[in-house]
Design a protein around this motif. Structure first.
Motif, short mmCIF file in Angstrom:
data_model
loop_
_atom_site.label_atom_id
_atom_site.label_comp_id
_atom_site.label_asym_id
_atom_site.label_seq_id
_atom_site.Cartn_x
_atom_site.Cartn_y
_atom_site.Cartn_z
N VAL A 187 0.73 -0.65 -0.20
CA VAL A 187 0.18 -0.09 0.01
C VAL A 187 0.49 1.38 -0.17
N ASN A 188 0.57 1.66 -0.80
CA ASN A 188 1.57 3.51 -1.08
C ASN A 188 0.58 4.40 -2.01
N GLY A 189 1.38 5.92 -1.43
CA GLY A 189 0.62 6.98 -2.24
C GLY A 189 0.83 8.02 -2.01
N ILE A 190 -0.01 9.23 -2.21
CA ILE A 190 0.22 10.32 -2.46
C ILE A 190 -1.02 11.13 -1.26
N GLY A 191 -0.71 11.94 -0.18
CA GLY A 191 -2.15 12.23 0.79
C GLY A 191 -2.32 13.87 0.85
N ARG A 192 -3.12 14.47 1.38
CA ARG A 192 -2.98 15.84 1.51
C ARG A 192 -4.46 16.21 2.85
N HIS A 215 -4.68 -8.87 -8.64
CA HIS A 215 -5.41 -7.18 -8.46
C HIS A 215 -4.76 -5.68 -7.83
N LYS A 216 -5.04 -4.36 -8.96
CA LYS A 216 -4.36 -3.60 -8.13
C LYS A 216 -5.66 -2.09 -7.72
N ARG A 217 -5.91 -2.20 -6.48
CA ARG A 217 -7.30 -1.68 -6.50
C ARG A 217 -6.73 -0.46 -6.18
N SER A 218 -7.27 0.75 -6.53
CA SER A 218 -6.67 2.49 -7.14
C SER A 218 -7.76 3.42 -6.39
N SER A 219 -7.84 4.58 -5.97
CA SER A 219 -8.03 5.02 -5.24
C SER A 219 -7.35 6.81 -5.49
N LEU A 220 -8.05 7.74 -6.58
CA LEU A 220 -7.12 8.92 -6.98
C LEU A 220 -8.16 9.56 -6.45
N ALA A 221 -7.46 10.73 -5.95
CA ALA A 221 -9.08 12.22 -5.71
C ALA A 221 -7.67 13.62 -6.26
N THR A 250 -11.98 8.74 -7.26
CA THR A 250 -12.70 8.42 -8.49
C THR A 250 -12.08 7.10 -7.86
N GLN A 251 -12.58 5.58 -7.66
CA GLN A 251 -12.14 4.42 -7.50
C GLN A 251 -11.97 3.73 -8.69
N LEU A 252 -11.04 2.52 -8.62
CA LEU A 252 -11.21 1.89 -9.85
C LEU A 252 -10.40 0.07 -9.00
N GLN A 253 -10.74 -0.79 -9.86
CA GLN A 253 -9.50 -2.06 -9.86
C GLN A 253 -9.24 -2.65 -11.14
N THR A 254 -7.58 -2.75 -11.19
CA THR A 254 -6.83 -2.88 -12.21
C THR A 254 -7.09 -4.24 -12.07
N GLU A 255 -6.31 -5.52 -13.34
CA GLU A 255 -6.35 -6.69 -13.72
C GLU A 255 -4.40 -6.40 -14.16
N LEU A 256 -3.69 -7.10 -13.19
CA LEU A 256 -2.60 -6.84 -13.58
C LEU A 256 -2.07 -7.17 -14.85
#
Length: 130
Positions: A37-42, A69-75, A93-99
Motif C-alpha cells: 500500500v502506497n500513495g500520496i496524501g493531502r 489486482h491493484k485497487r486504486s483511489s484517485l482524488a 475515483t476508485q477502480l480496480q486493475t487486473e495486473l
C-alpha cells in the motif's frame, strides 16, 4: 510539531491565513503504509495556538496490491480560500486493475464538498452537476 504529523516525504506545504478563524496548514506528502500500500496524501490541519487539529485527510492517490489486482483511489482536491475560510471540493475515483491484462473495472466516483469557517470543518450538501 510538524514532524509529528508527517508520515513520509513532504512534497508541499501551504499556509492559508484568515481574518476571523485559525489558519490552516495544507500538507501534501507521500504515503507508504506497507509494501503493498502506497500513495500520496493531502492533509488539512487547523492551527489553534500551539496545537494542530486535523480537519481533513485525503488520499490523492492510493494503490493497494491484492493478489492479481491493484485497487486504486484517485482524488482531485480543489481549494478556494476566502477571508472567512476555505471551500474544499474532493472528487474521488476508485477502480480496480487486473495486473496481467491492465483491464480496469469497478469504477466508482463521488464528489464531496466541505466548508471551513469559524474554526470548524463541515460537510456541505450539494447536488452533483451532471
Amino acid at each position: 510539531m510538524l514532524a509529528h504529523t508527517r508520515r513520509q516525504a513532504l512534497q508541499s506545504i501551504t499556509l492559508h491565513e484568515f481574518a476571523s478563524t485559525p489558519a490552516v496548514l495544507d500538507i501534501t506528502e507521500s504515503l507508504r503504509r506497507t509494501e503493498r500500500v502506497n500513495g500520496i496524501g493531502r492533509t488539512f490541519l487547523a492551527l489553534g495556538g500551539s496545537t494542530f487539529q486535523e480537519l481533513l485527510a485525503v488520499d490523492l492517490r492510493r494503490d493497494e496490491l491484492e493478489g492479481p489486482h491493484k485497487r486504486s483511489s484517485l482524488a482531485e482536491v480543489e481549494v478556494n480560500p476566502s477571508e472567512q475560510g476555505l471551500n474544499i471540493e474532493v472528487r474521488r475515483t476508485q477502480l480496480q486493475t487486473e495486473l496481467t491484462t491492465g483491464v480496469e473495472s469497478n469504477l466508482a466516483r463521488d464528489t464531496r464538498h466541505y466548508r471551513y469557517a469559524g474554526g470548524k470543518l463541515s460537510a456541505q450538501q450539494r447536488p452533483d452537476a451532471k
